[in-house]
Design a protein around this motif. Structure first.
Motif, PDB file in Angstrom:
ATOM      1  N   GLU A  62       0.827  -1.206   0.000  1.00 11.07           N
ATOM      2  CA  GLU A  62       0.000   0.000   0.000  1.00 11.07           C
ATOM      3  C   GLU A  62       0.863   1.258   0.000  1.00 11.07           C
ATOM      4  O   GLU A  62       0.537   2.248  -0.675  1.00 11.07           O
ATOM      5  N   ILE A  63       1.963   1.233   0.749  1.00 10.12           N
ATOM      6  CA  ILE A  63       2.867   2.386   0.753  1.00 10.12           C
ATOM      7  C   ILE A  63       3.452   2.596  -0.640  1.00 10.12           C
ATOM      8  O   ILE A  63       3.516   3.730  -1.142  1.00 10.12           O
ATOM      9  N   ILE A  64       3.867   1.524  -1.283  1.00 13.76           N
ATOM     10  CA  ILE A  64       4.410   1.616  -2.642  1.00 13.76           C
ATOM     11  C   ILE A  64       3.364   2.192  -3.595  1.00 13.76           C
ATOM     12  O   ILE A  64       3.669   3.000  -4.474  1.00 13.76           O
ATOM     13  N   SER A  65       2.131   1.788  -3.397  1.00 15.57           N
ATOM     14  CA  SER A  65       1.047   2.249  -4.265  1.00 15.57           C
ATOM     15  C   SER A  65       0.749   3.744  -4.095  1.00 15.57           C
ATOM     16  O   SER A  65       0.373   4.421  -5.054  1.00 15.57           O
ATOM     17  N   GLU A 112       3.835   9.454  -6.996  1.00 16.22           N
ATOM     18  CA  GLU A 112       2.966   9.523  -8.176  1.00 16.22           C
ATOM     19  C   GLU A 112       3.507   8.619  -9.283  1.00 16.22           C
ATOM     20  O   GLU A 112       4.726   8.415  -9.414  1.00 16.22           O
ATOM     21  N   ASP A 113       2.596   8.090 -10.101  1.00 17.64           N
ATOM     22  CA  ASP A 113       2.994   7.153 -11.158  1.00 17.64           C
ATOM     23  C   ASP A 113       4.079   7.727 -12.064  1.00 17.64           C
ATOM     24  O   ASP A 113       5.036   7.027 -12.437  1.00 17.64           O
ATOM     25  N   ALA A 131       6.391   9.681 -11.412  1.00 18.11           N
ATOM     26  CA  ALA A 131       7.660   9.978 -10.737  1.00 18.11           C
ATOM     27  C   ALA A 131       8.386   8.718 -10.281  1.00 18.11           C
ATOM     28  O   ALA A 131       9.493   8.811  -9.751  1.00 18.11           O
ATOM     29  N   ARG A 132       7.789   7.573 -10.484  1.00 17.24           N
ATOM     30  CA  ARG A 132       8.376   6.344  -9.915  1.00 17.24           C
ATOM     31  C   ARG A 132       9.730   5.988 -10.513  1.00 17.24           C
ATOM     32  O   ARG A 132      10.578   5.419  -9.820  1.00 17.24           O
ATOM     33  N   ASP A 133       9.934   6.294 -11.774  1.00 16.04           N
ATOM     34  CA  ASP A 133      11.238   5.983 -12.381  1.00 16.04           C
ATOM     35  C   ASP A 133      12.355   6.823 -11.776  1.00 16.04           C
ATOM     36  O   ASP A 133      13.524   6.453 -11.856  1.00 16.04           O
ATOM     37  N   PHE A 134      11.996   7.940 -11.144  1.00 14.42           N
ATOM     38  CA  PHE A 134      12.997   8.865 -10.614  1.00 14.42           C
ATOM     39  C   PHE A 134      13.077   8.850  -9.085  1.00 14.42           C
ATOM     40  O   PHE A 134      14.164   9.011  -8.526  1.00 14.42           O
ATOM     41  N   ASP A 135      11.917   8.681  -8.431  1.00 12.46           N
ATOM     42  CA  ASP A 135      11.856   8.900  -6.979  1.00 12.46           C
ATOM     43  C   ASP A 135      11.514   7.649  -6.167  1.00 12.46           C
ATOM     44  O   ASP A 135      11.305   7.749  -4.956  1.00 12.46           O
ATOM     45  N   GLN A 136      11.445   6.518  -6.790  1.00  9.93           N
ATOM     46  CA  GLN A 136      11.148   5.277  -6.062  1.00  9.93           C
ATOM     47  C   GLN A 136      12.299   4.297  -6.234  1.00  9.93           C
ATOM     48  O   GLN A 136      12.713   4.004  -7.348  1.00  9.93           O
ATOM     49  N   PHE A 137      12.784   3.793  -5.081  1.00  9.37           N
ATOM     50  CA  PHE A 137      13.915   2.856  -5.092  1.00  9.37           C
ATOM     51  C   PHE A 137      13.533   1.624  -4.281  1.00  9.37           C
ATOM     52  O   PHE A 137      13.189   1.751  -3.095  1.00  9.37           O
ATOM     53  N   ILE A 138      13.600   0.454  -4.897  1.00  7.45           N
ATOM     54  CA  ILE A 138      13.281  -0.787  -4.197  1.00  7.45           C
ATOM     55  C   ILE A 138      14.524  -1.673  -4.196  1.00  7.45           C
ATOM     56  O   ILE A 138      15.026  -2.066  -5.261  1.00  7.45           O
ATOM     57  N   PHE A 139      15.021  -1.945  -3.007  1.00  7.03           N
ATOM     58  CA  PHE A 139      16.211  -2.779  -2.823  1.00  7.03           C
ATOM     59  C   PHE A 139      15.815  -4.112  -2.194  1.00  7.03           C
ATOM     60  O   PHE A 139      14.774  -4.219  -1.539  1.00  7.03           O
ATOM     61  N   TYR A 140      16.669  -5.100  -2.368  1.00  3.81           N
ATOM     62  CA  TYR A 140      16.500  -6.407  -1.724  1.00  3.81           C
ATOM     63  C   TYR A 140      17.751  -6.714  -0.910  1.00  3.81           C
ATOM     64  O   TYR A 140      18.878  -6.389  -1.331  1.00  3.81           O
ATOM     65  N   GLY A 141      17.535  -7.322   0.241  1.00  2.00           N
ATOM     66  CA  GLY A 141      18.639  -7.605   1.137  1.00  2.00           C
ATOM     67  C   GLY A 141      19.748  -8.425   0.518  1.00  2.00           C
ATOM     68  O   GLY A 141      20.910  -8.300   0.897  1.00  2.00           O
TER      69      GLY A 141
END
Length: 349
Positions: free
Chosen positions: A44-47, A51-52, A54-64
């Motif tokens: 839900e937070i990711i959603s 804003e859609d 801006a996700r290529d610029f302002d959203q970063f998803i990492f994995y441990g």
């Protein structure tokens, strides 16, 4: 709020309501043995956070597995390319060493006002005595989701369906719980499949709906076996036990755990009403941990199994739990044979 709803469910719902309204904390630590609520909140937070466009610029998803604290902190300290919010999510953080997780406490000392940092541990938790936990709790939100115990699962399913505007028959909830165990994600997936197949306007889910859509038969289930044993129905008990033991996904340790829970409830109930003592419906519900729908079965069961018999059965269950886990049995003994032998001995106590 549904009566008896777990704290994690209430907290998850509150967090989701906030983020849908644009209210975010600087840090979210999402953890616990049960990943259902942490995963729900993270999604839900990711959603909602960015804003859609801006996700290529302002959203970063990492994995441990392929990141470290330096990468995560560097992203969290960055500025939005479009002047909005930055979202940094670390999934599978449980694979990090404790010392690596602790480095995130330094970020929490001076978090960025425009950044939302989400740290998710799958089926694991951070030590509450450590700096990162304390820092996350101080400036943000910690969601700790404990495992739902097997005897709580039917009630959880009823609450879950109620939250979707549906009533599920207690027997149907017990049947779905037997199929899924305490895996809340599986229950949610099966529920979504079921809802797609239910006729429009249906407000109640029956045993037949679960059988038809989930692919499990009440006639040959642990639920039906415990009921047959309660009524000392020898023929049905042995028939169900034999069928269960030959199902591909059958697990003798799981079956014995469910039988132990059932007879332990009977033992507590027997002790509560010893000597003809009268108890209220509320006390009965508390002692048995089941809905009133099942009271009649337990009233019959305690007449069929006096205290001495129940003590013997509890001893049998401990012995067969040991056998089911590989102790004191021949190399060719099957799970089906273990269950059938146990049920036979219970009926002859």
């Amino acid at each position: 709020m549904a009566k008896g709803e777990p704290d994690a469910a209430i907290q998850a719902r509150d967090i989701i309501e906030d983020v849908r309204n644009g209210i975010f904390k600087p840090v979210y630590l999402l953890m616990g043995e049960e990943p259902f609520y942490p995963d729900m909140v993270c999604d839900e937070i990711i959603s909602c956070a960015v804003e859609d466009n801006a996700r290529d610029f302002d959203q970063f998803i990492f994995y441990g597995t392929d990141s470290d604290a330096e990468k995560v902190i560097s992203a969290a300290r960055g500025y939005s390319m479009l002047g909005g919010r930055v979202l940094v999510v670390l999934k599978e953080a449980q694979v990090w060493k404790e010392s690596e997780l602790e480095k995130l406490a330094f970020y929490c000392e001076r978090p960025m006002d425009s950044t939302v940092l989400v740290v998710c541990l799958h089926a694991d938790r951070v030590d509450g005595r450590k700096s990162f936990y304390k820092s996350a709790k101080k400036i943000g939100t910690v969601l700790d989701s404990p495992a739902v115990r097997d005897y709580e699962i039917a009630s959880w399913i009823e609450d879950y369906y109620s939250g979707k505007g549906l009533r599920i028959d207690p027997s149907a909830a017990a049947l779905l719980g037997e199929y899924a165990g305490t895996d809340l994600c599986t229950i949610a997936v099966e529920t979504d499949k079921l809802l797609k197949n239910l006729p429009e306007g249906v407000a109640a889910v029956s045993v037949a709906d679960i059988e038809r859509n989930v692919g499990i038969s009440r006639q040959y289930s642990i639920f039906e076996l415990t009921k047959a044993l309660s009524y000392r129905d020898t023929g049905t008990s042995l028939k169900v036990a034999a069928h269960l033991g030959n199902v591909a996904r059958f697990s003798a340790p799981y079956a014995i755990t469910m039988l132990f829970t059932h007879f332990y409830r009977m033992l507590k109930y027997e002790a509560a009403v010893a000597g003809g003592k009268q108890i209220t419906q509320e006390e009965k519900s508390r002692i048995l941990g089941v809905k009133p729908y099942f009271f009649r079965e337990y009233d019959v069961a305690v007449r069929n199994y006096p205290l001495k018999s129940l003590m013997s059965i509890m001893s049998l269950l401990r012995d067969y739990d040991f056998k089911a886990k590989g102790g004191d049995i021949g190399p060719d003994t099957t799970d089906s044979e273990i269950l059938t032998e146990l049920v036979t001995k219970i009926l002859n106590v």
